[in-house]
Design a protein around this motif. Sequence first.
Motif, PDB file in Angstrom:
ATOM      1  N   PHE A 139       0.907  -1.216   0.078  1.00 30.73           N
ATOM      2  CA  PHE A 139       0.059  -0.042  -0.043  1.00 30.73           C
ATOM      3  C   PHE A 139       0.980   1.252   0.153  1.00 30.73           C
ATOM      4  O   PHE A 139       1.690   1.557   0.858  1.00 30.73           O
ATOM      5  N   ARG A 140       0.932   2.083  -1.038  1.00 33.10           N
ATOM      6  CA  ARG A 140       2.069   3.010  -1.235  1.00 33.10           C
ATOM      7  C   ARG A 140       2.159   4.010  -0.086  1.00 33.10           C
ATOM      8  O   ARG A 140       3.269   4.138   0.321  1.00 33.10           O
ATOM      9  N   ASP A 159       1.134  -0.677  -6.169  1.00 31.89           N
ATOM     10  CA  ASP A 159       0.122  -0.612  -5.296  1.00 31.89           C
ATOM     11  C   ASP A 159      -0.663  -1.837  -5.207  1.00 31.89           C
ATOM     12  O   ASP A 159      -1.305  -2.232  -6.310  1.00 31.89           O
ATOM     13  N   ARG A 175      -5.707   8.327   0.707  1.00 32.18           N
ATOM     14  CA  ARG A 175      -4.423   8.438   0.310  1.00 32.18           C
ATOM     15  C   ARG A 175      -4.671   9.426  -0.744  1.00 32.18           C
ATOM     16  O   ARG A 175      -5.701   9.770  -1.579  1.00 32.18           O
TER      17      ARG A 175
END
Length: 188
Positions: A139-140, A159, A175
């Motif tokens: 998950f970036r 991702d 995000r």
Amino acid sequence: MPDSLTTYLLVDGENIDATLGMSVLNRRPEPSERPRWDRVMHFTEEVWDEAARGLFFLNATSGQMPMGFVQALLAMNFHPIPLAGTVHEKVVDIGIQRTMDAILEQGSGDVLLASHDGDYIPQVERLLDAGRRVGVLCFREFLNSELAGLTERGLKIYDLEDDLGAFTSVLPRVRIIPLTAFDPTRYL
């Protein structure tokens, strides 16, 4: 000797599960909320158009293994690697570090690492310096910033949700979204 056109998928299962649970869902993930590892394996085969070898590292220090999950991994052509050590050893991290070193020493093979952890930075740097293709599946927004900084040296970041589609439902993530990737229907 493995084929030089092999991508090794090294999965830090503890890290992925903990990040999903503690940082994304704020609770223990249900089985239906976990990544679809068959999709991750398929992505691994496709990303650099190479054969994939999936190694899924598990902490078995307790003497127990989740046999149902191990059987599922075997059915998806993963090689479960249940490691045991002392309670003070990060057995999964050590196992992945040693595996990355061995891939480098054998003279061939690219690597996709499923983790957010910065403990692998020295191994990633050495692989990149040797001209290997290296990517991180994560998950970036939770990726170690030092590890993320290696993109300037060639590290690719993928991702798990957005690039791989590894989940069957939309995760409740907040995000930064590039405008070109924004899909308003996701929020309707």
